[in-house]
Design a protein around this motif. Structure first.
Motif, PDB file in Angstrom:
ATOM      1  N   PRO A 227       0.785  -1.151  -0.018  1.00 30.87           N
ATOM      2  CA  PRO A 227       0.092   0.156  -0.079  1.00 30.87           C
ATOM      3  C   PRO A 227       0.695   1.165   0.024  1.00 30.87           C
ATOM      4  CG  PRO A 227      -1.018  -1.718   1.599  1.00 30.87           C
ATOM      5  CD  PRO A 227       0.299  -2.166   1.020  1.00 30.87           C
ATOM      6  N   GLY A 228       0.572   2.276  -0.960  1.00 36.29           N
ATOM      7  CA  GLY A 228       1.243   3.556  -1.068  1.00 36.29           C
ATOM      8  C   GLY A 228       2.293   3.428  -2.377  1.00 36.29           C
ATOM      9  N   THR A 229       2.336   2.519  -2.789  1.00 29.75           N
ATOM     10  CA  THR A 229       3.430   2.194  -4.037  1.00 29.75           C
ATOM     11  C   THR A 229       2.612   2.156  -5.120  1.00 29.75           C
ATOM     12  OG1 THR A 229       4.432   1.030  -2.258  1.00 29.75           O
ATOM     13  CG2 THR A 229       5.632   0.936  -4.555  1.00 29.75           C
TER      14      THR A 229
ATOM     15  N   VAL B  91     -13.955  -1.120  -5.545  1.00 31.96           N
ATOM     16  CA  VAL B  91     -13.216   0.278  -4.838  1.00 31.96           C
ATOM     17  C   VAL B  91     -12.213  -0.121  -3.814  1.00 31.96           C
ATOM     18  CG1 VAL B  91     -14.117   2.145  -3.741  1.00 31.96           C
ATOM     19  CG2 VAL B  91     -15.722   0.791  -5.009  1.00 31.96           C
ATOM     20  N   CYS B  92     -11.014   0.775  -4.162  1.00 33.21           N
ATOM     21  CA  CYS B  92      -9.984   0.502  -3.243  1.00 33.21           C
ATOM     22  C   CYS B  92     -10.368   0.897  -1.907  1.00 33.21           C
ATOM     23  CB  CYS B  92      -8.888   1.167  -3.692  1.00 33.21           C
ATOM     24  SG  CYS B  92      -7.332   1.061  -2.510  1.00 33.21           S
ATOM     25  N   ARG B  93      -9.830   0.046  -1.181  1.00 34.58           N
ATOM     26  CA  ARG B  93     -10.221  -0.028   0.636  1.00 34.58           C
ATOM     27  C   ARG B  93      -9.189   0.672   1.390  1.00 34.58           C
ATOM     28  NH1 ARG B  93      -9.560  -1.624   5.436  1.00 34.58           N
ATOM     29  NH2 ARG B  93      -7.723  -2.491   4.558  1.00 34.58           N
ATOM     30  N   THR B  94      -7.880   0.546   0.866  1.00 31.61           N
ATOM     31  CA  THR B  94      -6.744   0.764   1.686  1.00 31.61           C
ATOM     32  C   THR B  94      -6.401   2.233   1.953  1.00 31.61           C
ATOM     33  OG1 THR B  94      -5.981  -1.326   0.494  1.00 31.61           O
ATOM     34  CG2 THR B  94      -4.344  -0.160   2.117  1.00 31.61           C
ATOM     35  N   LEU B  95      -5.607   2.567   2.701  1.00 32.74           N
ATOM     36  CA  LEU B  95      -5.454   3.776   3.632  1.00 32.74           C
ATOM     37  C   LEU B  95      -5.301   5.188   2.762  1.00 32.74           C
ATOM     38  CD1 LEU B  95      -4.961   5.215   6.219  1.00 32.74           C
ATOM     39  CD2 LEU B  95      -2.642   4.925   6.201  1.00 32.74           C
ATOM     40  N   SER B  96      -4.555   5.115   1.730  1.00 39.61           N
ATOM     41  CA  SER B  96      -4.622   6.522   0.718  1.00 39.61           C
ATOM     42  C   SER B  96      -5.877   6.712   0.298  1.00 39.61           C
ATOM     43  CB  SER B  96      -3.467   6.218  -0.300  1.00 39.61           C
ATOM     44  OG  SER B  96      -1.992   5.947   0.415  1.00 39.61           O
ATOM     45  N   CYS B  97      -6.619   5.517  -0.224  1.00 38.50           N
ATOM     46  CA  CYS B  97      -7.959   5.775  -0.809  1.00 38.50           C
ATOM     47  C   CYS B  97      -8.947   5.998   0.402  1.00 38.50           C
ATOM     48  CB  CYS B  97      -8.266   4.609  -1.682  1.00 38.50           C
ATOM     49  SG  CYS B  97      -7.298   4.437  -3.409  1.00 38.50           S
ATOM     50  N   ALA B  98      -8.855   5.389   1.403  1.00 45.50           N
ATOM     51  CA  ALA B  98      -9.788   5.906   2.448  1.00 45.50           C
ATOM     52  C   ALA B  98      -9.530   7.194   2.998  1.00 45.50           C
ATOM     53  CB  ALA B  98      -9.484   4.926   3.782  1.00 45.50           C
TER      54      ALA B  98
ATOM     55  N   GLU C  89      -8.098  -4.582  -1.988  1.00 41.87           N
ATOM     56  CA  GLU C  89      -6.828  -3.513  -1.202  1.00 41.87           C
ATOM     57  C   GLU C  89      -6.125  -3.069  -2.552  1.00 41.87           C
ATOM     58  OE1 GLU C  89      -7.030  -3.599   1.769  1.00 41.87           O
ATOM     59  OE2 GLU C  89      -8.460  -5.089   2.267  1.00 41.87           O
ATOM     60  N   CYS C  90      -5.426  -2.166  -1.881  1.00 43.82           N
ATOM     61  CA  CYS C  90      -4.548  -1.145  -2.871  1.00 43.82           C
ATOM     62  C   CYS C  90      -4.121  -1.520  -4.343  1.00 43.82           C
ATOM     63  CB  CYS C  90      -3.260  -0.908  -2.043  1.00 43.82           C
ATOM     64  SG  CYS C  90      -2.003   0.260  -2.942  1.00 43.82           S
ATOM     65  N   LEU C  91      -4.533  -0.681  -4.951  1.00 43.94           N
ATOM     66  CA  LEU C  91      -4.671  -1.162  -6.639  1.00 43.94           C
ATOM     67  C   LEU C  91      -3.321  -0.226  -7.182  1.00 43.94           C
ATOM     68  CD1 LEU C  91      -8.368  -0.712  -7.455  1.00 43.94           C
ATOM     69  CD2 LEU C  91      -7.122  -2.819  -7.447  1.00 43.94           C
ATOM     70  N   ALA C  92      -2.307   0.304  -6.280  1.00 43.53           N
ATOM     71  CA  ALA C  92      -1.211   0.578  -7.032  1.00 43.53           C
ATOM     72  C   ALA C  92      -1.300   1.958  -7.519  1.00 43.53           C
ATOM     73  CB  ALA C  92      -0.289  -0.210  -7.647  1.00 43.53           C
ATOM     74  N   ALA C  93      -2.166   2.811  -7.166  1.00 44.46           N
ATOM     75  CA  ALA C  93      -2.571   3.957  -7.910  1.00 44.46           C
ATOM     76  C   ALA C  93      -2.956   5.038  -6.926  1.00 44.46           C
ATOM     77  CB  ALA C  93      -3.729   4.010  -8.911  1.00 44.46           C
ATOM     78  N   CYS C  94      -2.313   5.155  -5.431  1.00 46.12           N
ATOM     79  CA  CYS C  94      -2.696   5.954  -4.401  1.00 46.12           C
ATOM     80  C   CYS C  94      -2.339   7.208  -4.523  1.00 46.12           C
ATOM     81  CB  CYS C  94      -2.070   5.290  -3.145  1.00 46.12           C
ATOM     82  SG  CYS C  94      -1.315   3.519  -3.384  1.00 46.12           S
ATOM     83  N   GLY C  95      -1.675   7.813  -5.359  1.00 52.40           N
ATOM     84  CA  GLY C  95      -1.476   9.224  -5.511  1.00 52.40           C
ATOM     85  C   GLY C  95      -2.713   9.852  -6.251  1.00 52.40           C
TER      86      GLY C  95
ATOM     87  N   PRO D 135      -9.638   8.684  -4.661  1.00 55.67           N
ATOM     88  CA  PRO D 135      -9.875   7.502  -4.545  1.00 55.67           C
ATOM     89  C   PRO D 135      -9.772   6.668  -5.939  1.00 55.67           C
ATOM     90  CG  PRO D 135     -12.010   8.649  -4.290  1.00 55.67           C
ATOM     91  CD  PRO D 135     -10.820   9.595  -4.357  1.00 55.67           C
ATOM     92  N   VAL D 136      -9.547   5.519  -5.937  1.00 55.67           N
ATOM     93  CA  VAL D 136      -9.201   4.672  -7.222  1.00 55.67           C
ATOM     94  C   VAL D 136     -10.147   3.645  -7.075  1.00 55.67           C
ATOM     95  CG1 VAL D 136      -7.475   3.346  -8.491  1.00 55.67           C
ATOM     96  CG2 VAL D 136      -6.711   5.200  -6.888  1.00 55.67           C
ATOM     97  N   ILE D 137     -10.802   3.129  -8.405  1.00 51.10           N
ATOM     98  CA  ILE D 137     -11.702   2.168  -8.557  1.00 51.10           C
ATOM     99  C   ILE D 137     -11.283   1.566  -9.879  1.00 51.10           C
ATOM    100  CG2 ILE D 137     -13.787   3.411  -7.606  1.00 51.10           C
ATOM    101  CD1 ILE D 137     -15.100   3.366 -10.268  1.00 51.10           C
TER     102      ILE D 137
HETATM  103  S1  FES Z   1      -4.416   2.844  -1.452  1.00 52.37           S
HETATM  104 FE1  FES Z   1      -5.921   2.827  -2.954  1.00 52.37          FE
HETATM  105  S2  FES Z   1      -4.685   2.527  -4.881  1.00 52.37           S
HETATM  106 FE2  FES Z   1      -3.466   2.513  -2.973  1.00 52.37          FE
END
Ligand code: FES
Ligand code: FMN
Ligand code: SF4
Lengths: 455, 194
Positions: free
Chosen positions: A91-93, B114-121, B160-166, B169-171
């Motif tokens: 996550p974050g990458t 839908v991405c659930r992980t931290l940056s998207c949250a 979980e994280c889809l590798a587009a956190c910047g 939110p990402v789907i």
């Molecule tokens: S946290 Fe959503 S794409 Fe990485």
């Protein structure tokens, strides 16, 4: 003045008119380094990589030259395999994705050189399942490279043969761990193997010597051949050489991916100058500097650093969070790690208990389940942080949470154990007051804090 | 939910597979051979050539191929892939139950992840997931976190994280990535896929 980026790997990424086809790559000098490498001897390329000081960009930061050095092609009776780790799921990458989707031939050229250097004739790219389009892009790039004789039999008129195939994962984070990845590539569940004896360099894919390298690491090989190992090593400082792709997400004005010389800028410069500061003019609260497994750094913390003065004597300095140079050794000295280059920024409005609960949910979902401390511990860490978030915690939950984490690291087959324990240990230690407030039912309401979606 | 219940019993003494018993109401492990679309088997054979050292390595590629063709992995699919690779069905089933992307039951025709992980949250991922569930009128998520609309047209799930956190939110909708998704963008996308 923000510090200028040094775009080596990202040189062509997002440039107007730059496309993913091989003709465009060739117009930009593509496959020139492969031709140069083919005039060199394999061990000489390995020596250049050693000289370059390149450290792996996948997470652990292990010396690439040393990893390759474990494989002695003259002594091997078994074939040697190379696997590119394109699982990118920390996550974050989100750096490897840029290369795969926007400059696939750069990765192939790096891989072909790495394969040639280590006498590899069969290589795989293990790509995460969600990159469906990325897998198609790479497959097309392989076809193009074959048609131009950069891959296949007798590459560029030499006697060297190499095949590269794409292997797609299917949504499991643990496939990023190199031995789990190997099991998965063998058609099994991605259960990491115990080391020793299953070091990939000795007993890797099909029980043969295997090199697993990250996408970014392999791209660097091309630039090391271009510049020569010694010139490459001049970027950055000893043990922290080359450039690094940094992915910034979370509460900054300009999140995104950037490339800098390792250690060229500090965390503060990255956040404030490059990324335009914290969103909405708020204050910085915390940073996760190397993917979600890295220990969190708290605004206002001071770190003691030992540095070598020019005359060779050691000097101790105290640095604040924003003054930490972004290199492997400095982040390690600050008690965290450069990891995967994924930097997640949280501002003062964020609830740390909720942020940890989010991360803990990830690890509970992704544990492969082989080791009891990891399988059970990750679930309990999710459960406890979750109930704290929702105001249903028990008074002794804060200690319990930390205690569960303390009993995972070092007791598991793979480094996932550390990866899931470190965030919990660091969040609970550094933001203990917030956890205690939640345990007593005084925590802030959750959803309100994790950003509403824009209309 | 269907599970491929393959009742092969191994004799502990001889390590041989005992003749299968058929229990009433239990999947007996025999599945009608599926009708395969033209070119399917040729595609499978081509994928197997990517693994000159071990055919077993082709398990995941064949599962992907099966799921892309049929939408999910049925017990018949597990048997077919196992037979194709000279493996036991359990060798394939254990992959289906391990890897989150493989399904044993159909998802929506339009699959929203839908991405659930931290940056998207931090960027509103949870609220966005709620919004999609509301717009697609899905029921509550099942044990695997999948929420289906009653007509089976849409499914909404967290991943979980889809590798587009910047660009949170990402789907993903089916195989396509969408970043910086707002509510109005969500509305547009739903129209686009309808
Ligand atoms: S946290 Fe959503 S794409 Fe990485
Ligand atoms: C739980 C876990 C997940 C990992 N995920 C990834 C990943 O997604 N991508 C990656 O390149 N390396 C990942 N790694 C690191 C790999 O195991 C391995 O160290 C790396 O691919 C080696 O390549 P490098 O030396 O080029 O960095 C992960 C490690 C662990 C323990
Ligand atoms: S530490 Fe966790 S992820 Fe790693 S092998 Fe053990 S159970 Fe699996």
């Amino acid at each position: 003045m923000p510090i200028a980026e040094k775009r080596l790997i990202f040189a062509n990424i997002d440039q107007p008119g730059y496309t993913i086809d091989i003709d465009c790559y060739l117009r930009h000098g593509g496959y020139k380094e492969l031709k140069k490498a083919l005039t060199m001897k394999g061990p000489d390329i390995v020596a250049e990589v050693k000289t370059s000081g390149l450290r792996g960009r996948g997470g652990a930061g292990f010396s690439c030259g040393m990893k390759w050095g474990f494989i002695d092609p003259t002594k091997n009776t078994k074939p040697v395999y190379l696997i590119c780790n394109a699982d990118e799921s920390e996550p974050g990458t989100f750096k490897d994705k840029q290369i795969i989707y926007k400059d696939p031939h750069q990765l192939l050229e790096g891989m072909i050189i790495a394969s040639y250097a280590n006498n590899v004739h069969l290589a795989y790219i293990y790509i995460r399942g969600e990159f469906t389009l990325g897998a198609k892009i790479l497959e097309k790039a392989i076809e193009e490279a074959k048609a131009k004789n950069f891959l296949g039999k007798g590459i560029c008129g030499t006697a060297y043969d190499l095949d590269i195939y794409i292997h797609r994962g299917a949504g499991a984070y643990i496939c990023g761990e190199e031995t789990g990845l190997i099991e998965s590539l063998e058609g099994k569940r991605a259960y990491p193997r115990i080391k020793p004896p299953y070091f990939p360099a000795v007993l890797g894919l099909y029980m043969s010597p295997t090199i697993v390298n990250n996408v970014e690491t392999l791209c660097n090989i091309k630039h090391i051949v271009a510049m020569g190992g010694a010139a490459y090593a001049k970027l950055g400082k000893p043990n922290n050489t080359g450039t690094r792709l940094l992915c910034v997400s979370g509460d900054v004005e300009k999140p995104g991916y950037y490339e800098f010389v390792v250690g060229a800028l500090t965390l503060g410069e990255l956040i404030n100058d490059v990324c335009g500061g914290i969103k909405g003019g708020r204050k910085l609260k915390a940073v996760i500097p190397g993917g979600s497994s890295a220990k969190v750094l708290k605004a206002g913390e001071r770190y003691k650093f030992k540095t070598k003065k020019p005359d060779g004597s050691m000097e101790e300095k105290e640095l604040g969070l924003e003054d930490i140079p972004l290199d492997f050794d400095s982040l390690a000295a600050a008690g965290s790690m450069a990891g995967s280059g994924g930097i997640i920024v949280m501002d003062e409005s964020r609830d740390m208990v909720e942020c940890l609960a989010n991360i803990a949910t990830f690890y509970a979902h992704e544990s492969c389940g082989q080791c009891t401390p990891c399988r059970e511990g990750s679930l309990w860490m999710k459960k406890i942080s979750d109930r704290l978030t929702h105001g249903r915690g028990h008074p002794d939950d804060v200690d319990l949470l930390k205690n569960v984490a303390d009993n995972i690291a070092g007791r598991t087959i793979c480094a996932f154990g550390e990866a899931c324990a470190w965030p919990v240990q660091s969040f609970v230690t550094k933001f203990r007051n917030e956890f205690e407030a939640h345990a007593l039912g005084n925590g802030s309401a959750i959803r309100a804090k994790t950003g509403a979606v824009k209309t | 939910m269907s599970t491929a219940n393959v009742n092969r019993v191994v004799d502990p003494a001889t390590q041989t597979v005992l003749p299968e018993k058929v229990y009433p109401g239990v999947d007996d492990g025999h599945h009608a051979p599926p009708a395969l679309p033209k070119g399917f088997e040729a595609q499978a054979d081509e994928l197997i050539t990517h693994y000159p050292v071990s055919k077993r390595s082709a398990s995941m590629p064949l599962l992907h191929l099966w799921q892309e063709t049929f939408g999910y992995i049925s017990p018949a699919g597990i048997d077919w892939i196992a037979a194709k690779l000279g493996l036991q069905p359990i060798n394939i089933l254990e992959l289906v139950t391990f890897y989150p992307m493989f399904r044993q039951h159909p998802a929506g025709k339009i699959q929203i992840k839908v991405c659930r992980t931290l940056s998207c949250a931090l960027g509103g991922g949870y609220a966005l997931c709620d919004y999609f569930r509301e717009k697609c009128k899905t029921g509550e998520p099942d044990a695997h976190g999948l929420a289906l609309s009653p007509d089976g047209k849409y499914s909404v799930e967290f991943v979980e994280c889809l590798a587009a956190c910047g660009t949170a939110p990402v789907i993903m909708i089916n195989d396509d990535f969408y970043e910086n998704v707002t509510k109005s963008r969500a509305d547009e996308l739903l129209l686009k896929y309808t």
